[in-house]
Design a protein around this motif. Structure first.
Motif, PDB file in Angstrom:
ATOM      1  N   ASP A   8      -1.503  10.945  -2.928  1.00 62.64           N
ATOM      2  CA  ASP A   8      -0.527  10.540  -1.906  1.00 62.64           C
ATOM      3  C   ASP A   8       0.039   9.155  -2.186  1.00 62.64           C
ATOM      4  N   VAL A   9      -0.842   8.202  -2.429  1.00 60.68           N
ATOM      5  CA  VAL A   9      -0.415   6.813  -2.608  1.00 60.68           C
ATOM      6  C   VAL A   9       0.524   6.686  -3.806  1.00 60.68           C
ATOM      7  N   VAL A  10       0.152   7.278  -4.937  1.00 58.55           N
ATOM      8  CA  VAL A  10       1.015   7.205  -6.122  1.00 58.55           C
ATOM      9  C   VAL A  10       2.340   7.921  -5.851  1.00 58.55           C
ATOM     10  N   HIS A  11       2.282   9.082  -5.219  1.00 60.23           N
ATOM     11  CA  HIS A  11       3.520   9.820  -4.918  1.00 60.23           C
ATOM     12  C   HIS A  11       4.449   9.012  -4.000  1.00 60.23           C
ATOM     13  N   ILE A  12       3.887   8.426  -2.953  1.00 58.87           N
ATOM     14  CA  ILE A  12       4.693   7.638  -2.015  1.00 58.87           C
ATOM     15  C   ILE A  12       5.320   6.445  -2.722  1.00 58.87           C
ATOM     16  N   LEU A  13       4.552   5.753  -3.542  1.00 64.94           N
ATOM     17  CA  LEU A  13       5.073   4.579  -4.246  1.00 64.94           C
ATOM     18  C   LEU A  13       6.147   4.974  -5.260  1.00 64.94           C
ATOM     19  N   ARG A  14       5.912   6.044  -6.001  1.00 65.28           N
ATOM     20  CA  ARG A  14       6.917   6.489  -6.973  1.00 65.28           C
ATOM     21  C   ARG A  14       8.179   6.982  -6.281  1.00 65.28           C
ATOM     22  N   LYS A  15       8.007   7.675  -5.172  1.00 66.98           N
ATOM     23  CA  LYS A  15       9.164   8.151  -4.419  1.00 66.98           C
ATOM     24  C   LYS A  15      10.023   6.975  -3.957  1.00 66.98           C
ATOM     25  N   GLY A  16       9.352   5.856  -3.655  1.00 64.69           N
ATOM     26  CA  GLY A  16      10.068   4.639  -3.280  1.00 64.69           C
ATOM     27  C   GLY A  16      10.558   3.844  -4.480  1.00 64.69           C
ATOM     28  N   ARG A  17      10.437   4.440  -5.662  1.00 60.73           N
ATOM     29  CA  ARG A  17      10.899   3.852  -6.929  1.00 60.73           C
ATOM     30  C   ARG A  17      10.178   2.562  -7.302  1.00 60.73           C
ATOM     31  N   HIS A  18       8.889   2.511  -6.958  1.00 63.71           N
ATOM     32  CA  HIS A  18       8.072   1.365  -7.334  1.00 63.71           C
ATOM     33  C   HIS A  18       7.405   1.665  -8.673  1.00 63.71           C
ATOM     34  N   ASP A  19       7.289   0.646  -9.503  1.00 64.35           N
ATOM     35  CA  ASP A  19       6.777   0.794 -10.863  1.00 64.35           C
ATOM     36  C   ASP A  19       5.244   0.710 -10.865  1.00 64.35           C
ATOM     37  N   VAL A  20       4.593   1.838 -10.558  1.00 61.60           N
ATOM     38  CA  VAL A  20       3.130   1.909 -10.528  1.00 61.60           C
ATOM     39  C   VAL A  20       2.639   2.286 -11.919  1.00 61.60           C
ATOM     40  N   VAL A  21       1.653   1.534 -12.429  1.00 64.11           N
ATOM     41  CA  VAL A  21       1.113   1.850 -13.751  1.00 64.11           C
ATOM     42  C   VAL A  21      -0.355   2.273 -13.699  1.00 64.11           C
ATOM     43  N   ASP A  22      -1.030   2.039 -12.576  1.00 64.55           N
ATOM     44  CA  ASP A  22      -2.418   2.469 -12.454  1.00 64.55           C
ATOM     45  C   ASP A  22      -2.820   2.492 -10.986  1.00 64.55           C
ATOM     46  N   CYS A  23      -3.740   3.384 -10.662  1.00 63.88           N
ATOM     47  CA  CYS A  23      -4.291   3.459  -9.315  1.00 63.88           C
ATOM     48  C   CYS A  23      -5.726   3.956  -9.438  1.00 63.88           C
ATOM     49  N   VAL A  24      -6.662   3.171  -8.946  1.00 64.41           N
ATOM     50  CA  VAL A  24      -8.078   3.532  -8.951  1.00 64.41           C
ATOM     51  C   VAL A  24      -8.563   3.454  -7.505  1.00 64.41           C
ATOM     52  N   VAL A  25      -9.271   4.474  -7.067  1.00 67.60           N
ATOM     53  CA  VAL A  25      -9.822   4.471  -5.713  1.00 67.60           C
ATOM     54  C   VAL A  25     -11.344   4.589  -5.823  1.00 67.60           C
ATOM     55  N   GLU A  26     -12.036   3.590  -5.311  1.00 65.99           N
ATOM     56  CA  GLU A  26     -13.497   3.644  -5.230  1.00 65.99           C
ATOM     57  C   GLU A  26     -13.854   4.109  -3.833  1.00 65.99           C
ATOM     58  N   VAL A  27     -14.701   5.124  -3.752  1.00 66.93           N
ATOM     59  CA  VAL A  27     -15.065   5.712  -2.470  1.00 66.93           C
ATOM     60  C   VAL A  27     -16.569   5.580  -2.281  1.00 66.93           C
ATOM     61  N   ASN A  28     -16.972   4.977  -1.182  1.00 67.51           N
ATOM     62  CA  ASN A  28     -18.383   4.823  -0.853  1.00 67.51           C
ATOM     63  C   ASN A  28     -18.651   5.486   0.489  1.00 67.51           C
ATOM     64  N   GLY A  29     -19.690   6.307   0.519  1.00 70.29           N
ATOM     65  CA  GLY A  29     -20.031   7.011   1.746  1.00 70.29           C
ATOM     66  C   GLY A  29     -21.452   6.732   2.182  1.00 70.29           C
ATOM     67  N   GLU A  30     -21.640   6.638   3.483  1.00 75.10           N
ATOM     68  CA  GLU A  30     -22.972   6.531   4.083  1.00 75.10           C
ATOM     69  C   GLU A  30     -23.246   7.837   4.806  1.00 75.10           C
TER      70      GLU A  30
END
Length: 138
Positions: free
Chosen positions: A55-77
């Motif tokens: 979602d985040v990459v799609h939204i940013l690209r749709k807004g024509r932002h120059d995204v070159v990397d996206c990493v999501v760290e997920v921690n759960g309890e």
């Protein structure tokens, strides 16, 4: 959507998605697993992180932002007693892009969490989900 889970012996299973992709799943050693694959609850965290990252990459690209990397760290309890559901989940996004403003990334993360990420919206019924992010230049 469709998925098939087939037992491979001991606590290992092969999961196959309707789109033809496979993943190896294994239970924890205390249940007889041999660390041959991801554990089922780890896959839930991966599902959440990847759903939101798309979602985040799609939204940013749709807004024509120059995204070159996206990493999501997920921690759960998880709860101490069975069923050991997730009680809290935190997602930390590291988004790299040229001339990428924090306000734009904040909006993309918010839209994913509140509107588009099915995994996030579903899991938020059971667990408190929080987010933060950082923006970096390439």
């Amino acid at each position: 959507m469709h998925a098939t889970v087939s037992w491979l012996g001991k606590m290992a299973f092969r999961g196959e998605t309707g789109s033809g992709h496979e993943v190896l799943v294994d239970g924890p050693p205390d249940l007889g697993g041999e660390e041959r694959g991801a554990r089922p609850m780890e896959l839930m965290l991966l599902s959440l992180g990847s759903c939101s990252a798309v979602d985040v990459v799609h939204i940013l690209r749709k807004g024509r932002h120059d995204v070159v990397d996206c990493v999501v760290e997920v921690n759960g309890e998880r709860a101490e007693e069975p069923p050991k559901v997730f009680t809290r989940i935190h997602l930390h996004y590291r988004v790299v892009g040229r001339d990428l403003r924090e306000s734009v990334v904040a909006r993309a993360v918010s839209l994913s969490a509140e509107k588009y990420c099915s995994a996030s919206l579903m899991l938020s019924q059971a667990a408190e989900i929080t987010h933060d992010f950082e923006v970096a230049q390439p």
